[in-house]
Design an enzyme around this catalytic site. Structure first.
Site, PDB file in Angstrom:
ATOM      1  CG  LEU A 118      -0.481   5.448  16.310  1.00 55.88           C
ATOM      2  CD1 LEU A 118      -1.050   6.325  15.191  1.00 55.88           C
ATOM      3  CD2 LEU A 118       1.021   5.682  16.463  1.00 55.88           C
ATOM      4  CG  ASN A 166      -2.205  -0.810   0.926  1.00 52.54           C
ATOM      5  OD1 ASN A 166      -3.045  -0.418   0.121  1.00 52.54           O
ATOM      6  ND2 ASN A 166      -2.315  -1.970   1.579  1.00 52.54           N
ATOM      7  CG  HIS A 182      -9.699  -2.608   9.270  1.00 52.34           C
ATOM      8  ND1 HIS A 182      -8.878  -2.936  10.325  1.00 52.34           N
ATOM      9  CD2 HIS A 182     -10.658  -3.565   9.216  1.00 52.34           C
ATOM     10  CE1 HIS A 182      -9.331  -4.035  10.904  1.00 52.34           C
ATOM     11  NE2 HIS A 182     -10.408  -4.437  10.245  1.00 52.34           N
TER      12      HIS A 182
HETATM   13  C1  GAR Z   1      -3.265  -4.487   4.357  1.00 54.88           C
HETATM   14  O1  GAR Z   1      -4.213  -5.419   3.892  1.00 54.88           O
HETATM   15  C2  GAR Z   1      -3.883  -3.612   5.433  1.00 54.88           C
HETATM   16  O2  GAR Z   1      -5.250  -3.390   5.278  1.00 54.88           O
HETATM   17  C3  GAR Z   1      -3.638  -4.442   6.669  1.00 54.88           C
HETATM   18  O3  GAR Z   1      -2.355  -4.980   6.497  1.00 54.88           O
HETATM   19  C4  GAR Z   1      -2.123  -5.177   5.091  1.00 54.88           C
HETATM   20  C5  GAR Z   1      -0.777  -4.578   4.777  1.00 54.88           C
HETATM   21  O4  GAR Z   1      -0.364  -4.880   3.470  1.00 54.88           O
HETATM   22  N1  GAR Z   1      -3.724  -3.616   7.851  1.00 54.88           N
HETATM   23  C6  GAR Z   1      -4.199  -4.043   9.010  1.00 54.88           C
HETATM   24  O5  GAR Z   1      -4.575  -5.184   9.193  1.00 54.88           O
HETATM   25  C7  GAR Z   1      -4.232  -2.986  10.108  1.00 54.88           C
HETATM   26  N2  GAR Z   1      -5.184  -3.331  11.098  1.00 54.88           N
HETATM   27  P1  GAR Z   1       0.851  -4.105   2.807  1.00 54.88           P
HETATM   28  O6  GAR Z   1       2.020  -4.107   3.809  1.00 54.88           O
HETATM   29  O7  GAR Z   1       1.183  -4.917   1.595  1.00 54.88           O
HETATM   30  O8  GAR Z   1       0.390  -2.739   2.478  1.00 54.88           O
END
Ligand code: GAR
Length: 187
Positions: A87, A14, A103
């Site tokens: 945080l 992301n 999320h």
């Molecule tokens: C993503 O799917 C994001 O929504 C999730 O971690 C992944 C990170 O992927 N976040 C959470 O679960 C936060 N509660 P990435 O490192 O490839 O962006």
């Protein structure tokens, strides 16, 4: 030019999407001024590859106060892009309205403590949900409770597993994250 600080804990796809969106002009009038990770992760390398300042602050009870010391005061937006620490409430209040998170589910479902990454997708499959998706929301002191900015869903099919959901959710995230950032920046 708006200054964005991005917090990561993992692979950072992301983060990459945001960097690419700025470079392509899909996110306008913004730059990533700093990437902060709470553990060693590939997200730091992605930042370095684009010559973006990057810092590791080890996760733990001092994370928020250490972040507070180094975060540029002219930061317009703090983006949690696969960031897994919680945080501190004081930090969230100081930056109220300027922190957003992505999320991997349709909040308010499947949010809160312990609901992150693959845990979310396993819970969605176990609950027999007919749809899943992703949510970009403001960060407040209540875990995953802040106001939603953008959400997009897709159908969960019989053949889906936690792994296929993770892939599908990521594709939705790449779609809605730049749009949500433009929206919050007033673009
Ligand atoms: C993503 O799917 C994001 O929504 C999730 O971690 C992944 C990170 O992927 N976040 C959470 O679960 C936060 N509660 P990435 O490192 O490839 O962006």
């Amino acid at each position: 030019m708006k200054n964005i600080v991005i917090l990561v804990s993992g692979s950072g796809t992301n983060l990459q999407r945001i960097i690419d969106s700025i470079e392509s002009g899909d996110i306008q009038n913004a730059k990533v001024s700093l990437v902060v990770a709470d553990r060693e992760c590939y997200g730091l390398e992605r930042a370095a590859n684009h010559k973006i300042d990057n810092v590791l602050i080890p996760r733990g009870k001092n994370f928020s106060s250490e972040l507070d010391k180094i975060i540029p005061q002219d930061t317009d937006l703090i983006v949690l892009a696969g960031f897994l620490s919680i945080l501190k409430p004081e930090f969230c209040e100081n930056w109220n309205g300027k922190i957003i998170n992505i999320h991997p589910a349709l909040l308010p479902k499947f949010g809160g403590k312990g609901m992150w990454g693959m845990n979310v997708h396993h819970a969605v499959i176990e609950a027999g949900e007919k749809e899943s998706g992703a949510t970009v929301h403001f960060v407040t002191s209540g875990i995953d409770e802040g106001e939603a900015i953008l959400q997009k869903s897709f159908e969960v099919t019989e053949n889906d597993t936690a792994e296929t959901l993770a892939e599908k959710v990521h594709l939705v995230e790449y779609e809605i994250f730049p749009t949500a950032i433009n929206k919050v920046l007033g673009n």
